[in-house]
Write a protein that holds these residues in place. Structure first.
Motif, mmCIF file in Angstrom:
data_model
loop_
_atom_site.group_PDB
_atom_site.id
_atom_site.type_symbol
_atom_site.label_atom_id
_atom_site.label_comp_id
_atom_site.label_asym_id
_atom_site.label_seq_id
_atom_site.Cartn_x
_atom_site.Cartn_y
_atom_site.Cartn_z
ATOM 1 N N VAL A 107 -13.115 -19.012 17.819
ATOM 2 C CA VAL A 107 -13.302 -20.452 17.611
ATOM 3 C C VAL A 107 -12.177 -21.233 18.283
ATOM 4 O O VAL A 107 -12.417 -22.242 18.973
ATOM 5 C CB VAL A 107 -13.370 -20.767 16.107
ATOM 6 C CG1 VAL A 107 -13.375 -22.278 15.871
ATOM 7 C CG2 VAL A 107 -14.602 -20.133 15.484
ATOM 8 N N ALA A 108 -10.945 -20.784 18.106
ATOM 9 C CA ALA A 108 -9.805 -21.461 18.723
ATOM 10 C C ALA A 108 -9.849 -21.384 20.244
ATOM 11 O O ALA A 108 -9.355 -22.281 20.931
ATOM 12 C CB ALA A 108 -8.509 -20.854 18.209
ATOM 13 N N ARG A 109 -10.482 -20.327 20.759
ATOM 14 C CA ARG A 109 -10.539 -20.163 22.220
ATOM 15 C C ARG A 109 -11.568 -21.095 22.857
ATOM 16 O O ARG A 109 -11.333 -21.635 23.950
ATOM 17 C CB ARG A 109 -10.870 -18.697 22.540
ATOM 18 C CG ARG A 109 -11.138 -18.398 24.009
ATOM 19 C CD ARG A 109 -9.875 -18.560 24.831
ATOM 20 N NE ARG A 109 -10.108 -18.189 26.215
ATOM 21 C CZ ARG A 109 -10.657 -18.989 27.140
ATOM 22 N NH1 ARG A 109 -11.053 -20.227 26.802
ATOM 23 N NH2 ARG A 109 -10.818 -18.565 28.383
ATOM 24 N N TYR A 110 -12.678 -21.321 22.190
ATOM 25 C CA TYR A 110 -13.777 -22.045 22.832
ATOM 26 C C TYR A 110 -14.000 -23.447 22.258
ATOM 27 O O TYR A 110 -14.769 -24.212 22.825
ATOM 28 C CB TYR A 110 -15.067 -21.238 22.713
ATOM 29 C CG TYR A 110 -15.010 -19.949 23.504
ATOM 30 C CD1 TYR A 110 -15.121 -19.959 24.892
ATOM 31 C CD2 TYR A 110 -14.843 -18.723 22.866
ATOM 32 C CE1 TYR A 110 -15.061 -18.778 25.616
ATOM 33 C CE2 TYR A 110 -14.775 -17.541 23.593
ATOM 34 C CZ TYR A 110 -14.895 -17.574 24.965
ATOM 35 O OH TYR A 110 -14.824 -16.404 25.685
ATOM 36 N N ALA A 111 -13.377 -23.801 21.162
ATOM 37 C CA ALA A 111 -13.537 -25.146 20.605
ATOM 38 C C ALA A 111 -12.686 -26.133 21.397
ATOM 39 O O ALA A 111 -11.722 -25.762 22.080
ATOM 40 C CB ALA A 111 -13.146 -25.159 19.138
ATOM 41 N N THR A 112 -13.027 -27.388 21.290
ATOM 42 C CA THR A 112 -12.284 -28.429 21.998
ATOM 43 C C THR A 112 -10.921 -28.641 21.335
ATOM 44 O O THR A 112 -10.747 -28.360 20.142
ATOM 45 C CB THR A 112 -13.075 -29.738 21.979
ATOM 46 O OG1 THR A 112 -13.270 -30.151 20.623
ATOM 47 C CG2 THR A 112 -14.430 -29.560 22.653
ATOM 48 N N PRO A 113 -9.934 -29.108 22.076
ATOM 49 C CA PRO A 113 -8.603 -29.336 21.490
ATOM 50 C C PRO A 113 -8.618 -30.289 20.310
ATOM 51 O O PRO A 113 -7.850 -30.113 19.349
ATOM 52 C CB PRO A 113 -7.800 -29.901 22.662
ATOM 53 C CG PRO A 113 -8.485 -29.365 23.882
ATOM 54 C CD PRO A 113 -9.933 -29.313 23.529
ATOM 55 N N SER A 114 -9.470 -31.309 20.357
ATOM 56 C CA SER A 114 -9.511 -32.255 19.241
ATOM 57 C C SER A 114 -10.020 -31.590 17.964
ATOM 58 O O SER A 114 -9.499 -31.839 16.870
ATOM 59 C CB SER A 114 -10.402 -33.446 19.607
ATOM 60 O OG SER A 114 -11.727 -33.013 19.905
ATOM 61 N N VAL A 115 -11.030 -30.724 18.095
ATOM 62 C CA VAL A 115 -11.551 -30.009 16.931
ATOM 63 C C VAL A 115 -10.492 -29.062 16.371
ATOM 64 O O VAL A 115 -10.285 -28.977 15.144
ATOM 65 C CB VAL A 115 -12.838 -29.253 17.293
ATOM 66 C CG1 VAL A 115 -13.265 -28.320 16.156
ATOM 67 C CG2 VAL A 115 -13.952 -30.217 17.630
ATOM 68 N N MET A 116 -9.799 -28.350 17.236
ATOM 69 C CA MET A 116 -8.785 -27.409 16.773
ATOM 70 C C MET A 116 -7.607 -28.124 16.132
ATOM 71 O O MET A 116 -7.004 -27.618 15.175
ATOM 72 C CB MET A 116 -8.299 -26.529 17.935
ATOM 73 C CG MET A 116 -9.337 -25.533 18.415
ATOM 74 S SD MET A 116 -10.118 -24.601 17.063
ATOM 75 C CE MET A 116 -8.712 -23.914 16.235
ATOM 76 N N ASP A 117 -7.279 -29.326 16.627
ATOM 77 C CA ASP A 117 -6.190 -30.074 16.008
ATOM 78 C C ASP A 117 -6.535 -30.435 14.562
ATOM 79 O O ASP A 117 -5.683 -30.341 13.666
ATOM 80 C CB ASP A 117 -5.908 -31.338 16.826
ATOM 81 C CG ASP A 117 -4.733 -32.119 16.285
ATOM 82 O OD1 ASP A 117 -3.593 -31.617 16.377
ATOM 83 O OD2 ASP A 117 -4.955 -33.226 15.744
ATOM 84 N N VAL A 118 -7.785 -30.815 14.336
ATOM 85 C CA VAL A 118 -8.220 -31.127 12.984
ATOM 86 C C VAL A 118 -8.196 -29.885 12.101
ATOM 87 O O VAL A 118 -7.742 -29.923 10.940
ATOM 88 C CB VAL A 118 -9.628 -31.756 13.002
ATOM 89 C CG1 VAL A 118 -10.180 -31.910 11.588
ATOM 90 C CG2 VAL A 118 -9.610 -33.094 13.731
#
Length: 282
Positions: A107-118
């Motif tokens: 998930v951390a590899r393919y999700a967008t940076p904004s989603v991972m920041d949340v």
């Protein structure tokens, strides 16, 4: 006067003038009759044909065992080196926890940076989250691997947790991991909150981003060292503690480095409990 029959007269004579000879026993039978039975001893090169089915293999020609497997206490050495890795039947806690970490790392590899920041901020064990929902963030923060699964801590997680669980069982291994994770987190975040209340740190320190499995791994390393053989225990413990001290002296992230040392001490403190009544390795 009675005459007794000559016993040799009844037997046919093969050659006239040549006395009949008695049959000789077989050479092997003579050797067996003259020599007492010998037991096989180490180093004896004589093979008993009646009992041995195959020649013994000298110890010097045996396949060398895996050094890591022997050091970790895995029976069978290189032949059972696969036991260094987790399995669903032998080490369920490590296996399924590793599967979850692989999933979150994808998930951390393919999700967008904004989603991972949340996601990271909602899972952070900072002071603000610990005050509002301590149990939720303590669990959520242990679901992420800082840097992904291709890191040194991920490999350490697999090897150390697998070895610890095989020696102590799933419940004790999970207990050591969670104890180190929770205790080191509270030991580093509570002083931050107190320092903010005292005016020594700004309010932004209450939202310091903090997540990952490193505290639990460090506690597991300390716990496992107490179950290893002495010639492995002390070098591994000294090398790991030296690495953590080097990070603390570098002062790059002093709170995290201090938390690693605290969790390592937590694992060492678990030695008496883990050594008492531990189950057989699986």
């Amino acid at each position: 006067m009675e005459r007794t029959a000559d016993p040799d007269a009844a037997a046919p004579r093969l050659v006239d003038g040549v006395p009949r000879q008695r049959p000789r026993p077989a050479p092997l039978a003579v050797a067996a009759a003259r020599e007492p039975a010998r037991q096989d001893t180490p180093g004896d090169l004589t093979v008993n044909p009646a009992s041995a089915t195959a020649p013994a293999v000298p110890a010097s020609r045996a396949r060398p065992a895996s050094a890591l497997a022997v050091a970790w206490g895995v029976r069978g050495g290189g032949q059972r080196a696969w036991r260094l890795l987790p399995s669903p039947g032998g080490t369920p806690f490590t296996f399924w926890y590793a599967a979850v970490l692989v999933g979150t790392s994808l998930v951390a590899r393919y999700a967008t940076p904004s989603v991972m920041d949340v996601l990271y901020r909602s899972s952070s064990t900072d002071v603000a989250h610990l005050v509002r929902a301590p149990l939720a963030v303590l669990v959520a923060s242990a679901l992420w691997v800082a840097g992904g699964v291709l890191t040194a801590y991920s490999l350490c997680f697999l090897l150390v947790l697998t070895a610890l669980e095989r020696r102590t069982g799933a419940l004790r291994a999970a207990g050591v991991f969670l104890l180190g994770h929770v205790f080191a987190t509270l030991a580093t975040e509570v002083p931050v909150g107190l320092a903010v209340l005292a005016g020594r740190l700004p309010d932004g320190a209450l939202h310091r981003l903090d997540y990952g499995i490193s505290f639990g791994v460090a506690a597991s390393v300390g716990a496992l060292c107490g179950l290893l053989r002495p010639w492995v225990r002390w070098p591994v413990l000294a090398a790991f503690a030296g690495m953590l001290l080097e990070d603390l002296v570098a002062f790059t992230d002093p709170m995290t480095s201090a938390g690693h040392l605290i969790s390592l001490a937590v694992g060492v403190a678990c030695w008496p409990v883990l050594r008492r009544g531990r189950p057989a390795p699986r």
